[in-house]
Motif scaffolding. Sequence first.
Motif, mmCIF file in Angstrom:
data_model
loop_
_atom_site.group_PDB
_atom_site.id
_atom_site.type_symbol
_atom_site.label_atom_id
_atom_site.label_comp_id
_atom_site.label_asym_id
_atom_site.label_seq_id
_atom_site.Cartn_x
_atom_site.Cartn_y
_atom_site.Cartn_z
ATOM 1 N N GLY A 4 18.113 -19.778 2.201
ATOM 2 C CA GLY A 4 19.148 -18.755 2.232
ATOM 3 C C GLY A 4 18.652 -17.403 1.758
ATOM 4 O O GLY A 4 19.342 -16.398 1.921
ATOM 5 N N ILE A 5 17.477 -17.372 1.155
ATOM 6 C CA ILE A 5 16.897 -16.127 0.653
ATOM 7 C C ILE A 5 15.824 -15.595 1.597
ATOM 8 O O ILE A 5 15.755 -14.399 1.888
ATOM 9 N N ILE A 6 14.965 -16.487 2.075
ATOM 10 C CA ILE A 6 13.927 -16.100 3.035
ATOM 11 C C ILE A 6 13.955 -17.110 4.177
ATOM 12 O O ILE A 6 13.982 -18.325 3.952
ATOM 13 N N HIS A 7 13.981 -16.628 5.394
ATOM 14 C CA HIS A 7 14.113 -17.520 6.541
ATOM 15 C C HIS A 7 12.856 -18.380 6.689
ATOM 16 O O HIS A 7 11.735 -17.886 6.525
ATOM 17 N N PRO A 8 13.012 -19.659 7.006
ATOM 18 C CA PRO A 8 11.843 -20.524 7.211
ATOM 19 C C PRO A 8 10.869 -19.983 8.246
ATOM 20 O O PRO A 8 9.657 -20.227 8.151
ATOM 21 N N ASP A 9 11.362 -19.227 9.234
ATOM 22 C CA ASP A 9 10.457 -18.667 10.244
ATOM 23 C C ASP A 9 9.432 -17.724 9.626
ATOM 24 O O ASP A 9 8.296 -17.612 10.121
ATOM 25 N N ALA A 10 9.815 -17.032 8.561
ATOM 26 C CA ALA A 10 8.875 -16.117 7.903
ATOM 27 C C ALA A 10 7.701 -16.897 7.312
ATOM 28 O O ALA A 10 6.540 -16.477 7.426
ATOM 29 N N LEU A 11 7.987 -18.034 6.687
ATOM 30 C CA LEU A 11 6.911 -18.845 6.127
ATOM 31 C C LEU A 11 6.159 -19.612 7.213
ATOM 32 O O LEU A 11 4.973 -19.896 7.058
ATOM 33 N N ALA A 12 6.827 -19.937 8.299
ATOM 34 C CA ALA A 12 6.113 -20.552 9.425
ATOM 35 C C ALA A 12 5.073 -19.574 9.971
ATOM 36 O O ALA A 12 3.937 -19.960 10.288
ATOM 37 N N TYR A 13 5.444 -18.302 10.050
ATOM 38 C CA TYR A 13 4.492 -17.279 10.487
ATOM 39 C C TYR A 13 3.354 -17.138 9.485
ATOM 40 O O TYR A 13 2.177 -17.051 9.857
ATOM 41 N N ALA A 14 3.702 -17.124 8.179
ATOM 42 C CA ALA A 14 2.683 -16.905 7.144
ATOM 43 C C ALA A 14 1.711 -18.066 7.027
ATOM 44 O O ALA A 14 0.535 -17.874 6.715
ATOM 45 N N THR A 15 2.187 -19.285 7.280
ATOM 46 C CA THR A 15 1.339 -20.469 7.129
ATOM 47 C C THR A 15 0.720 -20.947 8.430
ATOM 48 O O THR A 15 -0.272 -21.673 8.424
ATOM 49 N N GLY A 16 1.334 -20.543 9.548
ATOM 50 C CA GLY A 16 0.852 -21.036 10.842
ATOM 51 C C GLY A 16 1.267 -22.472 11.114
ATOM 52 O O GLY A 16 0.707 -23.123 11.996
ATOM 53 N N ARG A 17 2.276 -22.961 10.381
ATOM 54 C CA ARG A 17 2.716 -24.357 10.521
ATOM 55 C C ARG A 17 4.236 -24.411 10.416
ATOM 56 O O ARG A 17 4.855 -23.582 9.735
ATOM 57 N N PRO A 18 4.881 -25.409 11.061
ATOM 58 C CA PRO A 18 6.331 -25.570 10.896
ATOM 59 C C PRO A 18 6.678 -25.815 9.428
ATOM 60 O O PRO A 18 5.924 -26.464 8.692
ATOM 61 N N VAL A 19 7.812 -25.300 8.996
ATOM 62 C CA VAL A 19 8.238 -25.423 7.600
ATOM 63 C C VAL A 19 9.159 -26.634 7.448
ATOM 64 O O VAL A 19 10.022 -26.888 8.280
ATOM 65 N N MET A 20 8.960 -27.382 6.369
ATOM 66 C CA MET A 20 9.811 -28.532 6.077
ATOM 67 C C MET A 20 11.007 -28.071 5.259
ATOM 68 O O MET A 20 10.846 -27.505 4.181
ATOM 69 N N THR A 21 12.202 -28.320 5.749
ATOM 70 C CA THR A 21 13.420 -27.970 5.013
ATOM 71 C C THR A 21 14.243 -29.205 4.663
ATOM 72 O O THR A 21 15.269 -29.097 4.007
ATOM 73 N N ARG A 22 13.787 -30.376 5.118
ATOM 74 C CA ARG A 22 14.437 -31.623 4.732
ATOM 75 C C ARG A 22 13.441 -32.762 4.896
ATOM 76 O O ARG A 22 12.448 -32.638 5.622
#
Length: 376
Positions: free
Chosen positions: A46-64
Motif C-alpha cells: 500500500g506504500i510502494i507498488h510491487p511493480d516498482a520492486l519488480a523493476y528494481a529486482t528484475g523478478r516478480p514480487v511475492m505478496t502472498r
Amino acid sequence: MKTLSGKTVVLAVTGSIAAVETVKLAHALRRRGATVQAVMTEAAAGIIHPDALAYATGRPVMTRITGLVEHVLYCGEGGAADLLLIAPSTANTIGKIACGIDDTPVTTFATTALGRGMPLVLAPAMHESMYRHPAVAGNLRRLQSWGIDIVGPKVEEGKAKIADNEVIVLHAERAVSGRPLAGRRVLITSGPCAEPIDDVRVMTTRATGRMGRALALEAFRLGADVTVVHSDTFPCVRNIRVVTAGEMREAVLSVCRDEGVDIYASAAAVSDFAPERREGKIPSGSPLAVRLNPLPKIIDEVMAACRPVTVAFKLGWHEEERARAMLEAGARMVVVNAPPVMGATEGSFRLMTADGVTDVTGSKEEVASAIWSGLL
C-alpha cells in the motif's frame, strides 16, 4: 566490487514509509552482484507498488504465500536464499517475529529462516517514540540473542529512520561472508595528518584516506571489530577523530594499552615531521624558514607495545629494502606503492610478506580485499 556475487538475497519489505527507499536498496544490492528476490506485506504494497520492486529486482514480487511454499523454497532447509534482509521492519513485524507469529509473508519467511539458522539482517524504521517503547527494545534484544543482525536506525527529527543503504548493504555483505575475522580487534590508522605551522596554516599530505576506508570496511565485512583513528568518519566502524600525528599516536597507544589489538594496519600518511609552531598568523610577503622536527614512528611503538599482526605501508618503489627490514622486524605484511596512488581511486600495489611478493592492480577496494586475503 562484486562482494555479493553468487548470493541470493530475499529483500522483505514491511509497512513503513521507509519502504519507498527499497528500490534504491535493491539496486545497491544488485550492483554488488546479488540476485534479489522481493517479498512484501500487504501494508508495504500500500506504500510502494510491487511493480516498482519488480523493476528494481528484475523478478516478480511475492505478496502472498501460495501452494508453491515460497518461504520454504527460499529460506527452508536447502533453500535458494543466502540471506533474509528485512528492510524496513516495523515495530509490528519485530514483535511478531519475536513471538513466532506468522500472519504475513514476511513473518513466515522470518520463521522459516530462523528455523533453518540462515543469516538474517533486520533494519528497523518507525517513529522514535515507538522505537523507545520498552517492548520494542526488548524484542530487538531478543532477536539479537537469536543471532539476527540489527542495523540500528538514524534517530533524528523525532523518527528512527531506516539506516542508509550503504550501511544496510555492508551488514548484508558481513552476514554472508562467513565472518573469518569474527572476534578479532582490528585497529587502522587512515588518511592524512595536519601539523600546524601557525594559527592558520598547516603542513599535510595529499592522502585522502581511501585506502584506510577500503581496509576498514572490508574488515567489517569479514566480521572484525574495527576501530579507525583518523580525521574522517566511516560507516559501521568505531571512529576516533584526530588531526595531528601526536594525537594519532596518543589515541593508537591508548587503544593498544587499554583494549588490546589483534591486527594493526598502518595505512595513514602519518607526518614524519612537525614544524615549530608560531603563535598567531605569520605575516605574508616575506621569505620564511620553517624548522621541521622529526616525529616518533607510531608503528614501531605499536609493534613493541602489543605485538599485533601488523600491516605496514611504504610509499615509493625504492623503499623495498626498507620494507624487507620491516618484515624482519616483525611486520606480517608491507604494502608498497608509488606517490601517484596517493589520493587516487585505484593503482598498483606490491604486497610483501615473508612468503614472497604479490603485485595487485585495481581499485582500493580490490587491493584491500587482497590484503585481508593475504592475512587469512
